[in-house]
Design an enzyme around this catalytic site. Structure first.
Site, short mmCIF file in Angstrom:
data_model
loop_
_atom_site.label_atom_id
_atom_site.label_comp_id
_atom_site.label_asym_id
_atom_site.label_seq_id
_atom_site.Cartn_x
_atom_site.Cartn_y
_atom_site.Cartn_z
N LYS A 272 -1.56 -9.34 2.46
CA LYS A 272 -0.82 -8.94 3.67
C LYS A 272 -1.68 -7.95 4.44
O LYS A 272 -2.37 -7.12 3.84
CB LYS A 272 0.53 -8.31 3.32
N ASP B 97 -1.21 -5.98 -0.51
CA ASP B 97 -1.57 -5.38 0.78
C ASP B 97 -3.07 -5.09 0.86
O ASP B 97 -3.65 -4.57 -0.10
CB ASP B 97 -0.85 -4.03 0.93
N ASP C 202 0.84 -1.20 0.00
CA ASP C 202 0.00 0.00 0.00
C ASP C 202 0.88 1.25 0.00
O ASP C 202 0.39 2.38 -0.04
CB ASP C 202 -1.01 -0.01 1.16
N SER C 203 2.22 1.04 -0.01
CA SER C 203 3.14 2.15 -0.25
C SER C 203 2.96 2.69 -1.66
O SER C 203 3.54 3.72 -2.01
CB SER C 203 4.60 1.71 -0.02
N GLU D 127 8.97 -4.56 10.67
CA GLU D 127 9.42 -3.25 10.18
C GLU D 127 9.93 -2.39 11.32
O GLU D 127 9.25 -2.23 12.35
CB GLU D 127 8.27 -2.54 9.44
N GLU E 156 -1.74 -5.55 8.38
CA GLU E 156 -0.92 -5.06 9.49
C GLU E 156 -1.54 -5.40 10.85
O GLU E 156 -2.76 -5.47 10.98
CB GLU E 156 -0.76 -3.53 9.37
#
Ligand code: KIV
Length: 276
Positions: free
Chosen positions: A124, A94, A55-56, A192, A126
């Site tokens: 993925k 993501d 999602d970057s 991270e 978080e």
């Protein structure tokens, strides 16, 4: 038992089970992000094991100032482009902020939509303990999940900025997050911005692979955001990034040369023209 050759550990298609074999054999896992067909094809052919449609993309493609605004609708074309051009790498997409936190049913619905519309191999999301229930629900439906703990960019506002996580007395909570992600059935977990010693300890404790970014050399694999590793951004990279190319300079020089050529009537040249 004889150690396996690297060639034996370089299969035609990387699957979640391959990553586990890599960890067990001590063969480091290589990952990069990509958001488009061209870079994905290049990274795939170069032997990158996992390509993350992160999602970057929010800041690297869409120009947002954080990952929070990006939507599932925006992520799907990136996922489809990447999965369509990666033959060997495992492609992970993501789940964006707001698409899974509201509960297991929403998390599963988003994951099913992403898998159906992108042809990726996994999703993925978080969060450790707080996301364990969603991870379990998605995995039970047959969709592989990669976890992501430590600094989680979607929580940048509660984490008080871009900060290392798990220092001092916070180390135990980070370990609990890692164990929760593994117990929920994730096939791997991104660590991270975690102190190197703690990341190495987590990697030894978990049986699933850990993929580090700003987490030192003791994780089972490494991931970098492709625009960071290729130096698309100008200026000095952040501490945990190694710049493997200076595409900012290359593109800037090329654009300046093009401007000069067009203005001087040097481009197009005779060989670029069509005959009648
Ligand atoms: O979105 C992303 O690029 C990521 C990496 C930083 C792991 O989640």
């Amino acid at each position: 038992m004889e150690a396996k050759l690297v060639s034996e550990l370089t299969p035609k298609k990387v699957r979640t089970s391959t990553l586990l074999e890599f960890k067990q054999a001590g063969r480091k896992i290589t990952c990069l992000t990509s958001y488009d067909a061209l870079t994905s094809g290049i990274f795939d052919q170069a032997g990158i094991d996992v390509i993350l449609v992160g999602d970057s993309a929010a800041d690297n493609v869409l120009g947002y100032t954080s990952t929070l605004p990006v939507t599932v609708d925006e992520m799907i074309p990136f996922g489809r482009a990447v999965a369509g051009s990666a033959n060997r790498a495992l492609v992970v997409v993501d789940l964006p902020f707001g698409s899974y936190e509201t509960g297991d049913a929403d998390a599963l619905a988003t994951s099913i939509r992403v898998m159906k519309s992108t042809n990726a191999a996994a999703v993925k999301l978080e969060g450790g303990v707080r996301s364990a229930s969603q991870i379990r629900a998605i995995v039970e439906a047959g969709i592989p999940v990669m976890g992501h703990i430590g600094f989680t960019p979607q929580s940048v506002n509660t984490l008080g900025g871009f900060k290392v996580q798990g220092r001092g007395s916070d180390a135990e909570a980070l370990m609990q997050d890692a164990l929760a992600v593994e117990a929920a059935g994730a096939f791997a977990v991104v660590l991270e911005l975690v102190p190197a010693e703690l990341a190495a300890e987590v990697s030894r404790k978990l049986s699933i692979p850990t993929i580090g970014i700003g987490a030192g050399a003791g994780t089972d694999g490494q991931i970098l955001v492709w625009t960071d590793f290729a130096g698309v951004h100008g200026g000095k990279p952040r501490k945990f990034v190694k710049k493997y190319a200076d595409l900012n300079q290359v593109l800037s020089d090329a654009a300046k040369e093009y401007v000069a050529d067009v203005q001087a009537g040097m481009f197009p040249a005779k060989e670029n023209e069509f005959e009648s």
